[in-house]
Design a protein around this motif. Sequence first.
Motif, PDB file in Angstrom:
ATOM      1  N   GLY A  54      17.854  10.293  83.515  1.00 39.33           N
ATOM      2  CA  GLY A  54      18.550   9.981  82.276  1.00 39.33           C
ATOM      3  C   GLY A  54      17.807   8.937  81.478  1.00 39.33           C
ATOM      4  N   ALA A  55      18.533   7.967  80.945  1.00 40.92           N
ATOM      5  CA  ALA A  55      17.937   6.892  80.147  1.00 40.92           C
ATOM      6  C   ALA A  55      17.528   5.701  81.009  1.00 40.92           C
ATOM      7  N   GLY A  56      17.455   5.892  82.304  1.00 42.64           N
ATOM      8  CA  GLY A  56      16.928   4.850  83.185  1.00 42.64           C
ATOM      9  C   GLY A  56      17.944   3.872  83.710  1.00 42.64           C
ATOM     10  N   ILE A  82      15.106  10.395  77.738  1.00 40.95           N
ATOM     11  CA  ILE A  82      13.801   9.871  78.150  1.00 40.95           C
ATOM     12  C   ILE A  82      13.242   8.929  77.093  1.00 40.95           C
ATOM     13  N   GLU A  83      13.425   9.256  75.836  1.00 41.24           N
ATOM     14  CA  GLU A  83      12.957   8.372  74.772  1.00 41.24           C
ATOM     15  C   GLU A  83      13.700   7.035  74.808  1.00 41.24           C
ATOM     16  N   LEU A  84      14.994   7.072  75.082  1.00 41.60           N
ATOM     17  CA  LEU A  84      15.765   5.831  75.225  1.00 41.60           C
ATOM     18  C   LEU A  84      15.223   4.998  76.385  1.00 41.60           C
ATOM     19  N   ALA A  85      14.898   5.669  77.496  1.00 46.93           N
ATOM     20  CA  ALA A  85      14.359   4.960  78.662  1.00 46.93           C
ATOM     21  C   ALA A  85      13.016   4.316  78.340  1.00 46.93           C
ATOM     22  N   PHE A  97       8.053   7.640  82.668  1.00 48.35           N
ATOM     23  CA  PHE A  97       9.133   8.592  82.389  1.00 48.35           C
ATOM     24  C   PHE A  97       8.554   9.882  81.827  1.00 48.35           C
ATOM     25  N   LYS A  98       9.074  11.015  82.316  1.00 46.02           N
ATOM     26  CA  LYS A  98       8.591  12.319  81.896  1.00 46.02           C
ATOM     27  C   LYS A  98       9.773  13.231  81.544  1.00 46.02           C
TER      28      LYS A  98
END
Length: 272
Positions: A54-56, A82-85, A97-98
């Motif tokens: 998710g977002a980490g 992923i972009e949020l993470a 992150f991938k």
Amino acid sequence: MAESSGGLHYAFVHGVLGSSRLEILTRLSWPSSQKFLMSQGISEGMSCLEAGCGAGAITGHLRGLLGEGGFVTGFDMDAESIELARKKFAGIRGLDFKVLDLEADELAFNQSFDLVYCRLILEHLPDPEAAIQKLTRYLKPGGLFVAQTIDCEGQYCWPDNAAYQKSAGLLGQIIDVRGGHSDCGRWLPSIVRKQKFLRINVEVENLVYLEGEGKQFVPLTMEALGKGLLEEGLLEKDEFRELLNDLRRFCNEPDSVVSLPRFVHCAGRKPC
């Protein structure tokens, strides 16, 4: 909860709203998850592959456990999460992150890992066993596999409340309707055993709340299911609004008690 592979299967909303909910769940459940991980022999310097990151929400905690020299590669099918993470952890060493779909994509990593971790993702997949087999390819011989999933029938409240019982039933129903397994926690240990893992350990917990953030997490979860419930025709809009309002009223009663679904932790070692 971690983002599921296969966007059509995942019952909850993605993106910012979904990530905010997962941050709350992490605050509620990470202490027990951390305790279980530590009991399985987590040590500094290990490498970790986290499926459905998710977002980490959990990824940062995993990175902290692994200490100096450790690193975590997290992947998720939802590009927005992923972009949020990536933004949240920009500049922090030992994190990667991938965007990958565990169910649909052929995973390709240029290394194997000391630890493979998947948290609250297997219950959303049509074939959890196949997912574990795919992840195990990237686990070093002697490496540690750890999974956490749920058993939706483990939910209860006091006093008995129709809105709570209906919402608990709908959680399991939408997971199953979308091809997942709301009772995955019951048979996760048997799946792990089929992989010939060694030193298998299992723990079960039920988080129960009389007040605070944990109690309000129940209507928040129903709110995050709303889009999926309407799409699947399990509720009409007016029914959903009424249910959510009734659930909020019940959770705002000072003496009511609510639980989350049972969480099942399972771990095993890949044979050398």
